[in-house]
Scaffold this active site. Structure first.
Site, short mmCIF file in Angstrom:
data_model
loop_
_atom_site.label_atom_id
_atom_site.label_comp_id
_atom_site.label_asym_id
_atom_site.label_seq_id
_atom_site.Cartn_x
_atom_site.Cartn_y
_atom_site.Cartn_z
CG HIS A 193 -1.69 1.14 1.20
ND1 HIS A 193 -1.33 2.68 2.11
CD2 HIS A 193 -3.31 1.15 1.00
CE1 HIS A 193 -3.33 2.63 2.08
NE2 HIS A 193 -3.58 2.09 1.92
CG ASP A 217 0.74 -2.28 6.40
OD1 ASP A 217 -0.13 -2.30 6.67
OD2 ASP A 217 0.49 -1.68 4.98
CD GLN A 249 -6.58 -4.77 3.89
OE1 GLN A 249 -7.45 -5.24 4.90
NE2 GLN A 249 -7.17 -3.16 3.72
CE LYS A 281 -7.05 -0.71 6.30
NZ LYS A 281 -8.35 -0.07 5.64
CB CYS A 315 -3.96 3.21 -1.86
SG CYS A 315 -4.96 4.78 -0.90
N1 C6P Z 1 -6.42 0.75 3.14
C1 C6P Z 1 -8.01 0.47 1.53
O1 C6P Z 1 -8.95 0.39 1.22
P1 C6P Z 1 -5.06 3.70 7.35
O2 C6P Z 1 -5.21 4.67 5.98
O3 C6P Z 1 -3.90 4.16 7.91
O4 C6P Z 1 -6.07 3.30 8.39
O5 C6P Z 1 -4.14 2.42 6.88
C2 C6P Z 1 -3.36 2.59 5.40
C3 C6P Z 1 -3.16 0.46 4.51
C4 C6P Z 1 -2.28 0.65 4.74
N2 C6P Z 1 -1.63 -1.16 4.70
C5 C6P Z 1 -2.50 -1.76 4.22
C6 C6P Z 1 -2.07 -2.63 3.56
C7 C6P Z 1 -3.90 -0.81 3.60
O6 C6P Z 1 -4.89 -1.79 3.38
C8 C6P Z 1 -4.44 0.36 4.53
C9 C6P Z 1 -5.26 0.69 4.23
C10 C6P Z 1 -7.50 0.71 3.13
O7 C6P Z 1 -7.28 -0.68 0.87
C11 C6P Z 1 -7.47 2.60 2.25
S1 C6P Z 1 -6.55 3.43 1.61
#
Ligand code: C6P
Length: 411
Positions: free
Chosen positions: A125, A202, A205, A228, A368
């Site tokens: 991401h 990370d 997910q 999430k 993203c």
């Molecule tokens: N992906 C998606 O629709 P945040 O925004 O900081 O809570 O998470 C960022 C992030 C980091 N790593 C991974 C693997 C992610 O999937 C995400 C967030 C969402 O896929 C929003 S872009």
């Protein structure tokens, strides 16, 4: 499903699932972007604001003490949830993105030098790419990538050449938000150890969907977001090994992160507060604690088993649709609850719009992960993503919606 995992009953815990959209029952297939919230999480935050709100760590009055106890209590729950050695290793951040930035800047600026390498995967991401590109540019380090093959699996055969003495940190998601791939994190960690590189996982997910044990995994940092995993927006976590966090300078300065301040300088507070400058997201931390209680009651192995069932069914049903190309692994044992696809040459935004009129929420775009889309040779894709409340019938409705879109576009 297992006896304590009754999706029908789980759905009753989520008030929003009673909603109608465009006069159709809501089918929410966008949980990878942000999950819905059970009533117990909404109530925990509501109760806090109605009964206990005060600033934490500052007052000696009853409300402040109660707020502090609940705020710190949530930290202990989060520590147990990922099997951290100590709640001192749990740093509250705004989200996974901020947690990764904290490592990139607080750890990276201190430890990376010109010529060093940061190794990421091609499926990361933007949150696990851009901060590293920024810090690399600043210190003269280089960002390299472990390739993903045509099926969406990480090509670990390249690790022998990509991991070198120059590699100082490996950044890898435990689950891809586009491909759904459950990445071979343990294997990567073992190989990274051999060259002395640290590993940041990370878990944005992975943590919401898979049982997570940071000690068994033996990683160095893990980042994730509450929103999430049934929790509120505005709060996330950086877990780090205590000795690494101890050695890192603070990321931001201000109240709460100091032990002593003079006109000439300051001494830092203990972990984890050294990294928590300013009034924190108190209600959100308490809501996160309630989300952890909720997921614990379901059992993370049951969560995974349910999602494995749903993704297996989704892969089977989607494959029936002519003109639909699935992106990512076809093995549900190696894939989380994320189904990404293209349909004929219908633009994903048009498709999402048509589905929205059927009450179905999916995500469309690059999610993203633009570099991954470039690698896959597609500009944008459609993504249906699942969670504990997803029903097989909802996949059937999605498939019906896809046929409707094909009729509208006469494909
Ligand atoms: N992906 C998606 O629709 P945040 O925004 O900081 O809570 O998470 C960022 C992030 C980091 N790593 C991974 C693997 C992610 O999937 C995400 C967030 C969402 O896929 C929003 S872009």
């Amino acid at each position: 499903m297992t006896s304590n995992f009754d999706v029908g009953k789980i759905r009753q815990d989520f008030p929003i699932l009673e909603r109608r959209v465009h006069d159709q029952p809501l089918i929410f297939l966008d949980s990878a972007a942000s999950s819905q919230k059970p009533a117990c999480v909404i109530e925990a935050m509501n109760h806090y604001y109605r009964n206990t709100h005060a600033n934490v760590h500052r007052g000696v009055h009853t409300l402040s003490e109660e707020a502090t106890e609940q705020y710190e209590g949530a930290r202990k729950k989060i520590a147990r949830f990922i099997n951290a050695k100590s709640s001192r290793e749990i740093v509250y951040t705004r989200n996974a993105t901020e947690a990764i930035n904290l490592v990139a800047f607080a750890w990276g600026r201190t430890n990376l030098r010109a010529g060093d390498e940061i190794l990421l995967t091609e499926s990361e991401h933007h949150s696990n790419i851009v901060p590293w590109q920024m810090v690399a540019r600043e210190v003269g380090a280089k960002v390299r990538y472990i390739p993903v093959d045509a099926k969406g699996y990480l090509d670990t055969s390249t690790l022998d050449t990509l991991l070198t003495k120059q590699t100082k940190l490996v950044g890898i998601a435990s689950m891809s938000n586009v491909l759904g791939t459950i990445l071979p994190v343990s294997e990567v960690i073992q190989q990274a150890r051999a060259v002395g590189a640290l590993v940041l996982v990370d878990g944005a997910q992975g943590v919401p969907h898979l049982p997570t044990d940071v000690q068994a995994l033996d990683c160095d940092f893990m980042a994730f977001s509450a929103h999430k995993m049934c929790g509120p927006t505005g709060i996330g976590v950086l877990w780090g090994r205590r000795e690494l966090l101890e050695a890192m300078p603070p990321f931001m300065g201000g109240g709460d992160m100091i032990r002593k301040v003079t006109f000439d300088g300051a001494e830092w507070n203990d972990l984890p507060w050294k990294f928590e400058a300013g009034t924190p997201a108190i209600a959100e931390a308490i809501g996160f604690g309630a989300a952890i209680d909720y997921l614990n009651a379901l059992g993370m192995s049951n969560v995974r088993a349910h999602e494995r069932d749903i993704i297996a069914y989704a892969l089977e049903r989607l494959a029936e649709v002519p003109g639909l190309t699935l992106i990512g692994p076809d093995d549900p044992d190696r894939r989380g609850g994320v189904a990404t696809f293209t349909l004929d040459n219908i633009h994903p935004h048009d498709l999402a719009d048509i589905l929205d009129h059927e009450g179905i929420a999916i995500r469309a775009g690059h999610h993203c992960a633009q570099p991954l889309h470039q690698k896959l040779g597609v500009q944008a894709s459609s993504r249906a993503s699942f969670y504990i409340y997803t029903l097989r019938e909802e996949i059937d409705r999605l498939v019906d919606g896809l046929y409707k879109a094909k009729t509208i576009f006469k494909r």
